[in-house]
Design an enzyme around this catalytic site. Sequence first.
Site, mmCIF file in Angstrom:
data_model
loop_
_atom_site.group_PDB
_atom_site.id
_atom_site.type_symbol
_atom_site.label_atom_id
_atom_site.label_comp_id
_atom_site.label_asym_id
_atom_site.label_seq_id
_atom_site.Cartn_x
_atom_site.Cartn_y
_atom_site.Cartn_z
ATOM 1 N N HIS A 37 0.907 4.679 -2.160
ATOM 2 C CA HIS A 37 0.186 5.789 -1.529
ATOM 3 C C HIS A 37 0.957 6.517 -0.431
ATOM 4 O O HIS A 37 0.429 7.435 0.176
ATOM 5 C CB HIS A 37 -1.166 5.296 -1.019
ATOM 6 C CG HIS A 37 -2.037 4.765 -2.121
ATOM 7 N ND1 HIS A 37 -2.613 5.592 -3.055
ATOM 8 C CD2 HIS A 37 -2.379 3.502 -2.463
ATOM 9 C CE1 HIS A 37 -3.300 4.841 -3.928
ATOM 10 N NE2 HIS A 37 -3.171 3.581 -3.600
ATOM 11 N N ARG A 67 -12.791 -1.240 -1.789
ATOM 12 C CA ARG A 67 -11.626 -0.612 -2.421
ATOM 13 C C ARG A 67 -10.337 -1.331 -2.039
ATOM 14 O O ARG A 67 -9.453 -1.496 -2.872
ATOM 15 C CB ARG A 67 -11.549 0.874 -2.021
ATOM 16 C CG ARG A 67 -10.526 1.679 -2.830
ATOM 17 C CD ARG A 67 -10.971 1.828 -4.263
ATOM 18 N NE ARG A 67 -9.970 2.455 -5.134
ATOM 19 C CZ ARG A 67 -9.097 1.779 -5.887
ATOM 20 N NH1 ARG A 67 -9.068 0.464 -5.838
ATOM 21 N NH2 ARG A 67 -8.260 2.411 -6.667
ATOM 22 N N CYS A 80 0.869 -1.186 0.000
ATOM 23 C CA CYS A 80 0.000 0.000 0.000
ATOM 24 C C CYS A 80 0.903 1.234 0.000
ATOM 25 O O CYS A 80 0.681 2.202 -0.723
ATOM 26 C CB CYS A 80 -0.868 0.047 1.245
ATOM 27 S SG CYS A 80 -1.890 -1.393 1.537
ATOM 28 N N CYS A 121 -7.569 -2.773 -4.572
ATOM 29 C CA CYS A 121 -6.138 -2.434 -4.504
ATOM 30 C C CYS A 121 -5.287 -3.693 -4.455
ATOM 31 O O CYS A 121 -4.288 -3.805 -5.153
ATOM 32 C CB CYS A 121 -5.849 -1.585 -3.273
ATOM 33 S SG CYS A 121 -6.121 0.156 -3.537
#
Lengths: 156, 104, 285
Positions: C196, C242, C192, C246
């Site tokens: 991000h 979501r 992640c 991802c």
Amino acid sequence: MNTKRRSFIKNSAAAGAFGVAVSAGLITPRAVMAAWPKAAFAATDVDAAITGAFGSSATTESADIALKAPEIAENGAVVPITVTSKIAGTESISLLISKNPTPLTATFKMGEGAEGFVSTRVKMSKTSDLVVVVKANGKLYSAKKEVKVTIGGCGG
Amino acid sequence: MAKSIKVRAKVKGGTTVVKALISHAMETGLRKNKKTGKKFPAHFIQEVTCSHNGKDVLTADWGTAISKNPYLSFKFKGAKSGDTLKMSWVDNKGESDSVEAKIK
Amino acid sequence: MKKVAVIVSALCMLIAPLAGIAANPDQDLKNFRKHFTEKFSSVPLQDFTNGVYSVDKASREQWEAFEDFPPYEIFVDKGNVLFNKAFKNGKTYASCFPKAKKGIKQNYPFFDKKRGEVVTLELAINECRKKNGEKPLKYKKGKMAHLSAYIAYKSRGHKGNVKITSTPESMAWYDRGKKHFYAKRGQLNMSCADCHYYNAGNKIRADILSPALGHTSHFPVYRNKWSLASASGDGMGTLHRRYGGCNKQVRAKPFKAQSKEYRSLEYFHTFMSNGLTMNGPGIRK
């Protein structure tokens, strides 16, 4: 003679049913006045679509039409578009997307008091010209802008 | 059944700005159902009408390329706060809806 | 397979000190926030709640056009109807969420000491249904997403207020979430954080990556992509929908919505945005 009589009966029967539908509020009187222009919406290129809608594809490019659309669409399925026509007597604003399977997207007809302004969201299948056709005083004016549609990575 | 149309209309300096959001699938007829391989049949709004005091201020013919859950905004002169605005749509299956909204 | 696990855990141990996996949530939050506020020094802190649009001007203009009359309003309305409709026993959701007027969303998720687990808003919604003799809803979209959207909408303006109670049990949940955030996964071997945190604001193919700070404040979201895939045009989806997306995009097997793994991730992820204002539901591409 016979066939004429038959079609007369058929027509009057249809008219009767239609009258009932109108008075019952099922169909707005508009449907009687201006039917949805099927041929123009089915046309597969821009010129044919304009001809289908207006009888001619001859337009004059005009700087008095402001077209707001993104350079790169975040998602081609929802592209925000705003058109402002400063041409006096703007009667209608049409949107066409050159590379969509059927380019004609919408025609907005200005009624009493309506300004030459419309904003909406459209689908674009790929990078394409957005063409605006404005009808004013019986003449056709146009403007266009390219909008890029990209293939996304994660988000797309 | 909730109305499919949400309308906001506001007068400012003699001009009424109308904004509307319609809940509608706007299927093009070209999208494939991944499970069956068949195309979803076209289902889209064809005509939108907006009237004030019984007069049409805007009418629109739409094709399949208006986005899902369509948005529409336009401006007109001649209305005042408290007036009623009527908006309606008809789609290619003959389904329709209409709504009345007070102009603010 | 065992070998892979060993390598992965070795990797995690290597990454751990770098990412600062020492169990100090408050310090974590400070570092996390500082990373973004320094990286995007012109972006006001509260603007991170707008996701990628806080760092990309071109797409922000389109987003603002959508926000002018966002399609999620249709689903907030549906959620409103559901929230206020009586169950068969006559009660409504209000019986489970008595402090609705003060906002609900900003206090979720939280660690329930008695139960020893993290409770998310969506989990609480289904538990409310169960308590009142109703069938549970699916967690990723549909009615659950509509209810979540309505609650998020009513909680707008409140500041994120997730509490990390420092018991060994709750810290285990926090650490699991943090690990999920920083650990590489999937065939693409991406975490992640790779997208991000470290690469927020950079491009991945044609998309700009959103900063993780502020992610959770605008959920659930209406995605144009999801709307397109739905026959009715319903684009609403929950945070865990979501997360699954991802994970799939880095070609990892997604966990189930409301699994321990995703609830842990939500716990960590949401805590990192504490103090940011609730502005859900959002609209995204």
